[in-house]
Design an enzyme around this catalytic site. Structure first.
Site, mmCIF file in Angstrom:
data_model
loop_
_atom_site.group_PDB
_atom_site.id
_atom_site.type_symbol
_atom_site.label_atom_id
_atom_site.label_comp_id
_atom_site.label_asym_id
_atom_site.label_seq_id
_atom_site.Cartn_x
_atom_site.Cartn_y
_atom_site.Cartn_z
ATOM 1 N N PRO A 291 0.836 -1.199 -0.087
ATOM 2 C CA PRO A 291 0.064 -0.088 0.073
ATOM 3 C C PRO A 291 0.950 1.312 -0.122
ATOM 4 O O PRO A 291 1.892 1.165 0.601
ATOM 5 C CB PRO A 291 -0.722 -0.054 1.504
ATOM 6 C CG PRO A 291 0.025 -0.907 2.201
ATOM 7 C CD PRO A 291 0.842 -1.951 1.229
ATOM 8 N N CYS A 361 2.349 29.978 -14.329
ATOM 9 C CA CYS A 361 1.789 30.396 -15.621
ATOM 10 C C CYS A 361 1.253 29.392 -16.398
ATOM 11 O O CYS A 361 1.857 28.920 -17.481
ATOM 12 C CB CYS A 361 3.259 31.045 -16.395
ATOM 13 S SG CYS A 361 3.704 32.321 -15.216
ATOM 14 N N TYR A 390 1.309 11.282 -3.433
ATOM 15 C CA TYR A 390 1.605 11.910 -4.879
ATOM 16 C C TYR A 390 1.561 13.198 -4.994
ATOM 17 O O TYR A 390 1.358 13.876 -6.149
ATOM 18 C CB TYR A 390 0.675 11.185 -5.633
ATOM 19 C CG TYR A 390 0.813 9.688 -5.720
ATOM 20 C CD1 TYR A 390 1.699 8.925 -6.487
ATOM 21 C CD2 TYR A 390 -0.208 8.888 -5.031
ATOM 22 C CE1 TYR A 390 1.637 7.571 -6.350
ATOM 23 C CE2 TYR A 390 -0.403 7.387 -5.112
ATOM 24 C CZ TYR A 390 0.657 6.762 -5.698
ATOM 25 O OH TYR A 390 0.699 5.583 -5.712
HETATM 26 C C1 LIG Z 1 2.164 2.771 -7.127
HETATM 27 C C2 LIG Z 1 2.284 1.283 -6.586
HETATM 28 C C3 LIG Z 1 1.886 0.869 -5.393
HETATM 29 C C4 LIG Z 1 0.797 1.642 -4.531
HETATM 30 O O1 LIG Z 1 -0.159 2.103 -4.936
HETATM 31 P P1 LIG Z 1 -1.100 2.969 -4.071
HETATM 32 O O2 LIG Z 1 -2.340 3.069 -5.038
HETATM 33 O O3 LIG Z 1 -0.528 3.986 -3.791
HETATM 34 O O4 LIG Z 1 -1.491 2.089 -2.983
HETATM 35 C C5 LIG Z 1 2.199 -0.458 -5.288
HETATM 36 N N1 LIG Z 1 2.684 -1.275 -5.771
HETATM 37 C C6 LIG Z 1 3.086 -1.001 -7.265
HETATM 38 C C7 LIG Z 1 3.844 -1.964 -8.060
HETATM 39 C C8 LIG Z 1 3.029 0.404 -7.639
HETATM 40 O O5 LIG Z 1 3.563 0.995 -8.779
#
Ligand SMILES: *Cc1c(COP(=O)(O)O)cnc(C)c1O
Length: 444
Positions: A291, A361, A390
């Site tokens: 996660p 801008c 993010y």
């Molecule tokens: C981005 C990503 C995650 C995490 O995803 P979330 O939506 O932020 O929980 C887990 N595994 C992989 C491979 C990812 O690219």
């Protein structure tokens, strides 16, 4: 705006996080400022770790560090007993610099460079999640040169539609990520890996998307992956020891978002894997989840100072803040929606509909369209919620804006975990060729 975690409204009518008055934080650290609710970060980590302890102890929870990668966050994750996933040399460097145990690091990415793989081999990271055939060859060769064996999972694309936004839907067959089960490439990958001398094939990985509210997508993914474990067993005799089911659990941004409890995701996922193992006479694999957003998303807010307020009669009122797409590119990238409030006027009822503009801008640099706020004047502190995921990690220096500071707030104290960039930082890597200093023009 929905108050969650340690958020409170204090006697002054200000928003408080981790026992800190956010208006004070804005004054002390300047704006824009990312504030993370440390207690909520830890609570979210523990929700995953404890649910697995309860339902399926042979598991590992790894934090997807791309979502918010800083040394303090890596430390926190290590303290919570979790692993870490990295997708670049930079994230790996950050994790190692924080002292994160290398054997609990998973290295992801669809195009790891030879240099990045060398760096990971040197550090002896725990797992490589191999995306494609070229990477199998490259990693096998680099491991051979070092007379070592790299432990790998293969990223597969299970073809599950995670009912989410197109750009963040990654589990389909036509995807830059992984090898598809449906066209046989994933099986070819597993067979190839099993035959490679310097790779140790441990299992399979999938990540079906992000901001997912429908837990059935996870159930389908877990069942599809277990069916594939069975197929590998039948074709090769090897029973996968590890099953990584990715991240992606959705969080609350605005009304209409209905995040599902972490405990329910874990219960459903583990039940599905158990049932499939029993039905197919397979050993129970170790389950790994990764996660990101659901650990940090709701734990973060961004504080801004309101600057110019422009009313276009009969059309719209623009409230401009001292940040924008540089500290939060998600609205411009994929129309992401956010909620906001005035941190210094939490008890004043909303009275007018305004739109929040950034200072870059670009006409597209709008953080929020049409939101109810109390009468807003320059100097007010705007708080945008659910910005923990993010935002900092996608921040840029567009317009040569300095990236904001990040603080962890907890128990009435706020501690800086990332300093605000300085103007000197902005030109740190700039060079002026010597001939320009000598006023010699470039001769064409
Ligand atoms: C981005 C990503 C995650 C995490 O995803 P979330 O939506 O932020 O929980 C887990 N595994 C992989 C491979 C990812 O690219």
């Amino acid at each position: 705006m929905n108050l969650h975690g340690t958020m409170r409204i204090n006697q002054a009518g200000h928003l408080e996080i981790g026992g800190c008055d956010t208006v004070e934080l804005a004054r002390q650290f300047g704006t824009p400022l990312y504030v993370m609710d440390e207690a909520l970060l830890r609570e979210n980590c523990r929700a995953y770790v404890e649910s697995f302890q309860k339902h399926y102890p042979n598991a590992e929870v790894i934090y997807a560090s791309k979502v918010f990668s800083t040394m303090a966050m890596c430390r926190l994750v290590a303290e919570e007993g979790m692993g870490l996933d990295v997708v670049s040399g930079g994230e790996l460097y950050t994790a190692l610099a924080s002292g994160f145990p290398a054997n609990r690091i998973y290295f992801h990415g669809n195009n790891k460079s030879p240099e990045e793989l060398e760096m990971a081999l040197e550090a002896r990271v725990g797992r490589y999640v191999v995306d494609n055939f070229s990477e199998l060859d490259l990693l096998n060769e680099l491991a051979r040169q070092r007379k070592t064996k790299a432990k790998i999972l293969i990223r597969v694309s299970p073809g599950i539609d995670a009912h989410t936004h197109h750009y963040i839907k990654t589990g389909m067959i036509d995807s830059k990520f992984g090898l598809a089960i449906a066209n046989g490439q994933a099986l070819m990958g597993a067979e190839k890996a099993l035959g490679m001398k310097n790779l140790e094939f441990k299992g399979i990985h999938c990540h079906i998307g992000s901001q997912i509210f429908d837990l059935n997508s996870y159930k389908e993914a877990a069942a599809t992956m277990m069916a594939f474990v069975k197929e590998i067993k039948t074709k090769t005799g090897y029973a996968c020891e590890e099953l990584n089911l990715g991240g992606g659990l959705g969080i609350y941004y605005t009304e209409g978002d209905s995040p599902q409890p972490i405990g329910e995701l874990v219960a459903l996922m583990t039940k599905t894997v158990r049932e499939a193992a029993t039905a197919n006479n397979l050993p129970l694999p170790k389950i790994i989840v990764e996660p990101g957003r659901s650990i940090v998303g709701e734990a973060g807010v961004t504080l801004y100072t309101v600057g110019s307020v422009k009313d276009i009669p009969g059309i719209r009122k623009y409230v401009a803040v001292d940040g924008g797409m540089t500290d939060n590119p998600r609205p411009a990238l994929y129309q992401a929606k956010y909620e906001a409030a005035l941190a210094n006027k939490m008890n004043v009822p909303g009275e007018e509909t305004v739109s929040i503009a950034g200072k870059c801008c670009e006409s597209g640099d709008m953080l929020i369209w049409d939101i109810e706020l109390p009468p807003t004047v320059p100097g007010d502190i705007l708080v945008v919620t659910s910005t923990g995921a993010y935002n900092y990690s996608m921040a840029s220096n567009y317009n040569r804006n300095r990236r904001p500071a990040v603080v962890f707030a907890c128990g009435g104290k706020a501690e800086l975990v990332v300093r605000r960039e300085s103007y000197e930082d902005l030109i740190r890597n700039d060079l002026v060729p010597e001939r320009m200093q000598n006023k010699v023009a470039c001769l064409a």
